[in-house]
Design an enzyme around this catalytic site. Sequence first.
Site, mmCIF file in Angstrom:
data_model
loop_
_atom_site.group_PDB
_atom_site.id
_atom_site.type_symbol
_atom_site.label_atom_id
_atom_site.label_comp_id
_atom_site.label_asym_id
_atom_site.label_seq_id
_atom_site.Cartn_x
_atom_site.Cartn_y
_atom_site.Cartn_z
ATOM 1 N N PRO A 18 0.852 -1.193 0.000
ATOM 2 C CA PRO A 18 0.000 0.000 0.000
ATOM 3 C C PRO A 18 0.886 1.242 0.000
ATOM 4 O O PRO A 18 1.684 1.441 0.912
ATOM 5 C CB PRO A 18 -0.780 -0.123 1.321
ATOM 6 C CG PRO A 18 0.046 -1.009 2.185
ATOM 7 C CD PRO A 18 0.892 -1.866 1.296
ATOM 8 N N MET A 19 0.777 2.056 -1.061
ATOM 9 C CA MET A 19 1.612 3.256 -1.174
ATOM 10 C C MET A 19 0.735 4.482 -1.352
ATOM 11 O O MET A 19 -0.083 4.534 -2.280
ATOM 12 C CB MET A 19 2.578 3.112 -2.355
ATOM 13 C CG MET A 19 3.606 2.010 -2.168
ATOM 14 S SD MET A 19 4.680 1.795 -3.608
ATOM 15 C CE MET A 19 3.575 0.872 -4.704
ATOM 16 N N CYS A 102 4.198 3.163 8.618
ATOM 17 C CA CYS A 102 4.446 4.403 7.891
ATOM 18 C C CYS A 102 5.352 5.330 8.700
ATOM 19 O O CYS A 102 5.027 5.698 9.825
ATOM 20 C CB CYS A 102 3.146 5.120 7.566
ATOM 21 S SG CYS A 102 3.429 6.660 6.645
ATOM 22 N N LYS A 141 1.009 -4.525 8.947
ATOM 23 C CA LYS A 141 2.298 -4.191 8.330
ATOM 24 C C LYS A 141 3.050 -3.283 9.285
ATOM 25 O O LYS A 141 2.509 -2.294 9.781
ATOM 26 C CB LYS A 141 2.103 -3.484 6.993
ATOM 27 C CG LYS A 141 3.435 -3.128 6.334
ATOM 28 C CD LYS A 141 3.269 -2.765 4.865
ATOM 29 C CE LYS A 141 4.668 -2.689 4.217
ATOM 30 N NZ LYS A 141 5.163 -1.319 4.115
ATOM 31 N N ASN A 204 9.369 -7.334 3.332
ATOM 32 C CA ASN A 204 9.232 -6.140 2.495
ATOM 33 C C ASN A 204 10.509 -5.306 2.625
ATOM 34 O O ASN A 204 11.078 -5.205 3.709
ATOM 35 C CB ASN A 204 8.005 -5.349 2.958
ATOM 36 C CG ASN A 204 7.842 -4.012 2.255
ATOM 37 O OD1 ASN A 204 7.634 -2.990 2.906
ATOM 38 N ND2 ASN A 204 7.917 -3.998 0.953
ATOM 39 N N GLY A 205 10.922 -4.735 1.516
ATOM 40 C CA GLY A 205 12.084 -3.858 1.526
ATOM 41 C C GLY A 205 13.122 -4.267 0.510
ATOM 42 O O GLY A 205 13.723 -5.339 0.620
ATOM 43 N N ASP A 206 13.310 -3.427 -0.528
ATOM 44 C CA ASP A 206 14.395 -3.589 -1.508
ATOM 45 C C ASP A 206 14.227 -4.757 -2.475
ATOM 46 O O ASP A 206 15.190 -5.120 -3.158
ATOM 47 C CB ASP A 206 15.763 -3.733 -0.811
ATOM 48 C CG ASP A 206 16.155 -2.508 0.000
ATOM 49 O OD1 ASP A 206 15.493 -1.456 -0.146
ATOM 50 O OD2 ASP A 206 17.108 -2.607 0.791
ATOM 51 N N GLY A 228 6.921 -2.772 -3.341
ATOM 52 C CA GLY A 228 6.383 -1.413 -3.386
ATOM 53 C C GLY A 228 6.985 -0.618 -4.516
ATOM 54 O O GLY A 228 6.556 -0.709 -5.667
ATOM 55 N N ARG A 229 8.052 0.121 -4.210
ATOM 56 C CA ARG A 229 8.599 1.084 -5.178
ATOM 57 C C ARG A 229 9.025 0.444 -6.501
ATOM 58 O O ARG A 229 8.915 1.080 -7.551
ATOM 59 C CB ARG A 229 9.775 1.825 -4.540
ATOM 60 C CG ARG A 229 9.344 2.838 -3.488
ATOM 61 C CD ARG A 229 10.512 3.412 -2.714
ATOM 62 N NE ARG A 229 11.147 2.426 -1.848
ATOM 63 C CZ ARG A 229 12.281 2.649 -1.193
ATOM 64 N NH1 ARG A 229 12.898 3.809 -1.319
ATOM 65 N NH2 ARG A 229 12.794 1.715 -0.407
#
Length: 331
Positions: A18-19, A102, A141, A204-206, A228-229
């Site tokens: 979720p972004m 967040c 999350k 999550n992450g990278d 995500g990104r």
Amino acid sequence: MVKIGSIELGDFPLLLAPMEDVSDPPFRAVCKENGADLMYTEFISSEGLIRDAAKSVQKLDIFEYERPIGIQLFGSDIETMGECTRIATRANPDLIDINYGCPVKNVACRGAGAALLQDIPKMVLMTKAVVDATHLPVTVKTRLGWDESTKNIMDVAERLQDIGIQALTVHGRTRVQMYKGEADWTLIGRVKENPRIKIPIFGNGDIDSPEKALEYKNRYGVDGVMIGRASIGYPWIFNEIKHFVKTGQHLPAPTVTDRIAACRKHLDFSIQWKGDRLGIFEMRRHYANYFKGLPDFKQFRMRFVVADTYDELLAILHEVSETYEELMYNG
């Protein structure tokens, strides 16, 4: 088979993060088409939902083809979070997710998001209020902790599981790190290895390549990964990871025609969902990502961000098609 409640997600599900200002229905549509297994709405303010704020209410929009989909909520007041959970449940998602991750200042400084990592007893009470307010599975999350000296994710995972959450996603950074530095998955792996933990654990992450997704799957034993990104302007990453995990082979990279088709679908849905003016304006942040890596693209990027009619945008997309397909052909 990884399951959240009765929701079956396959053997190694890929989740769309979720972004804020990104994970709206138009963006989710292109990600779903390209292999996302579970998606979430942008995070929704509990206070905004209670006040019936238009932006918060609109974020409740979900569509049948998106399923399974979760509505993500954040807030700082326990009672308000319970009430907004009841409102979100009426929108009929497949699950409710709580944002305790967040890191941005205007969320954390209001006592929401990652701020709850500084008050685990309150986090536990808030989570229980959400679990008690819905019949749907509740997931969370969060991050490793607030800072280097308070990486309390092991305790958090156990306590939240004990009060009824049915899956946990952990971003491999602290709040103080924001999005800087390299995500540390070591603690995520330790949470997964904890014999007390029975719920799915997602990392999550990278995650920005099929190789990294498979490496982290094997090294840390997570049930799935959240992306995500790396998916912004590149929704193909989901199917690319799935194919690589299954076969060890890479799918062909998306062609210019593929990029234009995805961008066009995103634009069309953006206008349909938000109206002409806002739909066109809010797409401006996406064009550079869809066409990242194309040589000498700056002239088109500048035109995309000033174009204010649908016909202008279609004309630019047509020019991009002619310019780069000819370039690839001659190359």
